[in-house]
Design a protein around this motif. Structure first.
Motif, PDB file in Angstrom:
ATOM      1  N   MET A   1       0.847  -1.192   0.000  1.00  0.00           N
ATOM      2  CA  MET A   1       0.000   0.000   0.000  1.00  0.00           C
ATOM      3  C   MET A   1       0.889   1.251   0.000  1.00  0.00           C
ATOM      4  N   SER A   2       0.561   2.218  -0.863  1.00  0.00           N
ATOM      5  CA  SER A   2       1.375   3.431  -0.944  1.00  0.00           C
ATOM      6  C   SER A   2       1.198   4.273   0.305  1.00  0.00           C
ATOM      7  N   LYS A   3       2.230   4.992   0.646  1.00  0.00           N
ATOM      8  CA  LYS A   3       2.174   5.837   1.840  1.00  0.00           C
ATOM      9  C   LYS A   3       1.438   7.136   1.524  1.00  0.00           C
ATOM     10  N   PRO A   4       0.712   7.677   2.511  1.00  0.00           N
ATOM     11  CA  PRO A   4      -0.100   8.877   2.261  1.00  0.00           C
ATOM     12  C   PRO A   4       0.764  10.126   2.087  1.00  0.00           C
ATOM     13  N   LEU A   5       0.389  10.966   1.142  1.00  0.00           N
ATOM     14  CA  LEU A   5       1.054  12.256   0.973  1.00  0.00           C
ATOM     15  C   LEU A   5       0.528  13.217   2.033  1.00  0.00           C
ATOM     16  N   ILE A   6       1.435  13.862   2.753  1.00  0.00           N
ATOM     17  CA  ILE A   6       1.064  14.752   3.850  1.00  0.00           C
ATOM     18  C   ILE A   6       1.488  16.184   3.518  1.00  0.00           C
ATOM     19  N   LEU A   7       0.541  17.102   3.579  1.00  0.00           N
ATOM     20  CA  LEU A   7       0.833  18.523   3.386  1.00  0.00           C
ATOM     21  C   LEU A   7       1.144  19.144   4.742  1.00  0.00           C
ATOM     22  N   VAL A   8       2.245  19.878   4.799  1.00  0.00           N
ATOM     23  CA  VAL A   8       2.601  20.615   6.012  1.00  0.00           C
ATOM     24  C   VAL A   8       2.558  22.096   5.682  1.00  0.00           C
ATOM     25  N   THR A   9       1.613  22.822   6.269  1.00  0.00           N
ATOM     26  CA  THR A   9       1.547  24.267   6.070  1.00  0.00           C
ATOM     27  C   THR A   9       2.514  24.953   7.030  1.00  0.00           C
ATOM     28  N   SER A  10       2.838  26.211   6.718  1.00  0.00           N
ATOM     29  CA  SER A  10       3.824  26.965   7.513  1.00  0.00           C
ATOM     30  C   SER A  10       5.076  26.129   7.739  1.00  0.00           C
ATOM     31  N   ALA A  11       5.537  25.474   6.677  1.00  0.00           N
ATOM     32  CA  ALA A  11       6.616  24.492   6.801  1.00  0.00           C
ATOM     33  C   ALA A  11       7.983  25.122   7.066  1.00  0.00           C
ATOM     34  N   SER A  12       8.061  26.438   6.980  1.00  0.00           N
ATOM     35  CA  SER A  12       9.291  27.114   7.372  1.00  0.00           C
ATOM     36  C   SER A  12       9.210  27.647   8.794  1.00  0.00           C
ATOM     37  N   GLY A  13       8.059  27.422   9.446  1.00  0.00           N
ATOM     38  CA  GLY A  13       7.856  27.935  10.792  1.00  0.00           C
ATOM     39  C   GLY A  13       8.428  27.028  11.865  1.00  0.00           C
ATOM     40  N   LYS A  14       8.201  27.410  13.098  1.00  0.00           N
ATOM     41  CA  LYS A  14       8.857  26.733  14.221  1.00  0.00           C
ATOM     42  C   LYS A  14       8.396  25.293  14.377  1.00  0.00           C
ATOM     43  N   THR A  15       7.084  25.053  14.355  1.00  0.00           N
ATOM     44  CA  THR A  15       6.610  23.672  14.466  1.00  0.00           C
ATOM     45  C   THR A  15       6.450  23.020  13.102  1.00  0.00           C
ATOM     46  N   GLY A  16       6.139  23.816  12.077  1.00  0.00           N
ATOM     47  CA  GLY A  16       5.970  23.259  10.740  1.00  0.00           C
ATOM     48  C   GLY A  16       7.245  22.630  10.215  1.00  0.00           C
ATOM     49  N   LEU A  17       8.366  23.313  10.396  1.00  0.00           N
ATOM     50  CA  LEU A  17       9.654  22.783   9.932  1.00  0.00           C
ATOM     51  C   LEU A  17       9.971  21.469  10.636  1.00  0.00           C
ATOM     52  N   GLN A  18       9.801  21.452  11.960  1.00  0.00           N
ATOM     53  CA  GLN A  18      10.090  20.245  12.721  1.00  0.00           C
ATOM     54  C   GLN A  18       9.148  19.102  12.338  1.00  0.00           C
ATOM     55  N   THR A  19       7.881  19.421  12.101  1.00  0.00           N
ATOM     56  CA  THR A  19       6.921  18.391  11.704  1.00  0.00           C
ATOM     57  C   THR A  19       7.310  17.768  10.373  1.00  0.00           C
ATOM     58  N   ALA A  20       7.649  18.610   9.395  1.00  0.00           N
ATOM     59  CA  ALA A  20       8.030  18.113   8.077  1.00  0.00           C
ATOM     60  C   ALA A  20       9.292  17.252   8.158  1.00  0.00           C
ATOM     61  N   LEU A  21      10.284  17.705   8.907  1.00  0.00           N
ATOM     62  CA  LEU A  21      11.540  16.955   9.008  1.00  0.00           C
ATOM     63  C   LEU A  21      11.334  15.619   9.716  1.00  0.00           C
ATOM     64  N   GLN A  22      10.526  15.618  10.777  1.00  0.00           N
ATOM     65  CA  GLN A  22      10.292  14.367  11.503  1.00  0.00           C
ATOM     66  C   GLN A  22       9.480  13.379  10.670  1.00  0.00           C
ATOM     67  N   LEU A  23       8.534  13.875   9.881  1.00  0.00           N
ATOM     68  CA  LEU A  23       7.789  12.987   8.985  1.00  0.00           C
ATOM     69  C   LEU A  23       8.716  12.359   7.952  1.00  0.00           C
ATOM     70  N   ARG A  24       9.643  13.149   7.435  1.00  0.00           N
ATOM     71  CA  ARG A  24      10.594  12.614   6.460  1.00  0.00           C
ATOM     72  C   ARG A  24      11.523  11.593   7.111  1.00  0.00           C
ATOM     73  N   GLN A  25      11.871  11.803   8.368  1.00  0.00           N
ATOM     74  CA  GLN A  25      12.702  10.822   9.068  1.00  0.00           C
ATOM     75  C   GLN A  25      12.002   9.470   9.163  1.00  0.00           C
ATOM     76  N   GLN A  26      10.672   9.496   9.168  1.00  0.00           N
ATOM     77  CA  GLN A  26       9.889   8.260   9.208  1.00  0.00           C
ATOM     78  C   GLN A  26       9.583   7.729   7.806  1.00  0.00           C
ATOM     79  N   GLY A  27      10.128   8.399   6.796  1.00  0.00           N
ATOM     80  CA  GLY A  27       9.978   7.914   5.434  1.00  0.00           C
ATOM     81  C   GLY A  27       8.658   8.242   4.771  1.00  0.00           C
ATOM     82  N   LEU A  28       7.920   9.210   5.317  1.00  0.00           N
ATOM     83  CA  LEU A  28       6.624   9.571   4.742  1.00  0.00           C
ATOM     84  C   LEU A  28       6.779  10.700   3.729  1.00  0.00           C
ATOM     85  N   PRO A  29       6.036  10.655   2.635  1.00  0.00           N
ATOM     86  CA  PRO A  29       6.104  11.733   1.642  1.00  0.00           C
ATOM     87  C   PRO A  29       5.484  13.019   2.183  1.00  0.00           C
TER      88      PRO A  29
END
Length: 379
Positions: free
Chosen positions: A1-29
């Motif tokens: 099964m393909s992994k879900p694509l996740i949109l992160v808004t405010s991805a340059s912000g304080k929590t947005g950046l960390q959320t995007a990076l941590q999701l990528r560490q788990q191998g999620l698109p």
């Protein structure tokens, strides 16, 4: 099964950046919504995130960003037009058929709060929950640890931790790091079935007083740092004296209200929680660790005569600055005014909806979920 694509808004912000990076560490698109290319977008790109450059207040841009997205992190900037941002997000998510959203709310969120920004968050939370086909996890954050770092240069060069936080000996906050807040969002995004309809409040590990925070700054900086309780007027003068890109006039008017809530002890209510450990799968960072990381990344905090002199000049600039009139700012911005507003602990509704967890497991019995198991549930 393909992994879900996740949109992160405010991805340059304080929590947005960390959320995007941590999701990528788990191998999620991840599709990272950013305003412009800079050093933060470079980090995202290096981590393998897909970059989407656009205007988050534009429905046309948000529609394009939502294309093919199954899950999303909604993080409205603490700025004017926050409700407009959230309405745009909600409309685009509806049209795209997004399945699950993690929304960054506020611990203060209340229907008749004195802060317009906070009332808009409350309405936005309702908007997010209106579409029954989309599940929502709410992250209720209080006073971030990052807020204390605004005055770290004065602590480093003048030995003063100055904020309008009230009595220095009273423990009024369990401050979470940006990474810890993000970890809770990531946990919910990876396993919507377990977290749909839930509200979580990430905090630091213990309640701290302003004196505790000053002492932590001193240990990291290798010098004595004393807390000084300043007036709201002095805080407003300092915020006005900062470079203009840091805070808008409208945001400054709201920070005054949030400092009032801090002194009232609202951020200490039902804190600390174990949500970072239980949902984020990590031990929450203590304040000294957070400060140490910041100091390690900033060469301008190293001791030196020139830096001390610059800090003193900055302090004198603050003293010479006229405090902004927040009532006039709110009037000039046409902020909606209520005939009667209520701070959080004056509101029966807020008290009823901010009760402690009915069953909290003893900390010794809680084991964070392994990243591998959480990643499996997201596949």
């Amino acid at each position: 099964m393909s992994k879900p694509l996740i949109l992160v808004t405010s991805a340059s912000g304080k929590t947005g950046l960390q959320t995007a990076l941590q999701l990528r560490q788990q191998g999620l698109p991840v599709r990272a919504f950013i305003r412009r290319h800079d050093h933060r977008s470079t980090l995202l790109e290096q981590a393998g995130a897909e970059l989407f450059v656009g205007n988050q207040y534009s429905l046309s841009d948000m529609r394009r960003a939502m294309h093919g997205v199954q899950r999303a992190y909604q993080c409205a900037p603490t700025a004017p037009n926050g409700l407009h941002f959230n309405a745009v997000f909600a409309a685009a998510a509806y049209e795209a058929g997004v399945e699950h959203v993690v929304t960054l709310s506020q611990w203060l969120s209340s229907v008749d709060h004195p802060s317009l920004f906070t009332r808009e968050v409350f309405i936005s939370d309702i908007l997010m929950a209106m579409r029954p086909e989309m599940t929502v996890t709410t992250v209720n954050v209080g006073w971030f640890a990052d807020n204390y770092l605004m005055v770290l240069d004065m602590a480093a060069h003048l030995g003063i931790f100055a904020m309008p936080l009230g009595d220095g000996a009273v423990k009024k906050n369990a401050p979470p790091s940006n990474a810890d807040v993000a970890s809770v969002a990531v946990g919910a995004l990876m396993d919507p079935a377990s977290h749909a309809g839930k509200t979580y409040r990430p905090t630091g590990p213990v309640l701290l007083s302003p004196n505790d925070i000053a002492a932590a700054m001193g240990r990291v900086l290798g010098r004595e740092v004393k807390y000084q309780n300043i007036s709201e007027s002095m805080m407003l003068k300092a915020l006005k004296a900062l470079p203009p890109d840091n805070y808008s006039e409208a945001a400054v008017s709201q920070l005054k209200i949030y400092a009032d809530e801090y002194r009232r002890g609202t951020f200490a209510v039902n804190a600390p929680t174990q949500h970072v450990l239980k949902i984020g799968g990590r031990v929450p960072e203590d304040i000294e660790t957070i400060i140490r990381r910041e100091v390690s990344e900033r060469t301008d905090l190293k001791p030196g005569f020139a830096r001390t002199a610059k800090a003193m000049v900055g302090f004198l600039k603050v003293l010479a600055t006229t405090a902004p009139n927040t009532s006039a700012i709110e009037a000039s911005k046409d902020f909606v005014q209520l005939a009667r507003s209520e701070f959080c602990q004056e509101s029966e509704f807020w008290q009823q909806t901010h009760q402690p967890e009915s069953q909290v497991e003893p900390e010794s019995q809680i084991k964070p979920e392994s990243p591998a198991r959480m990643a499996d549930s997201a596949a």
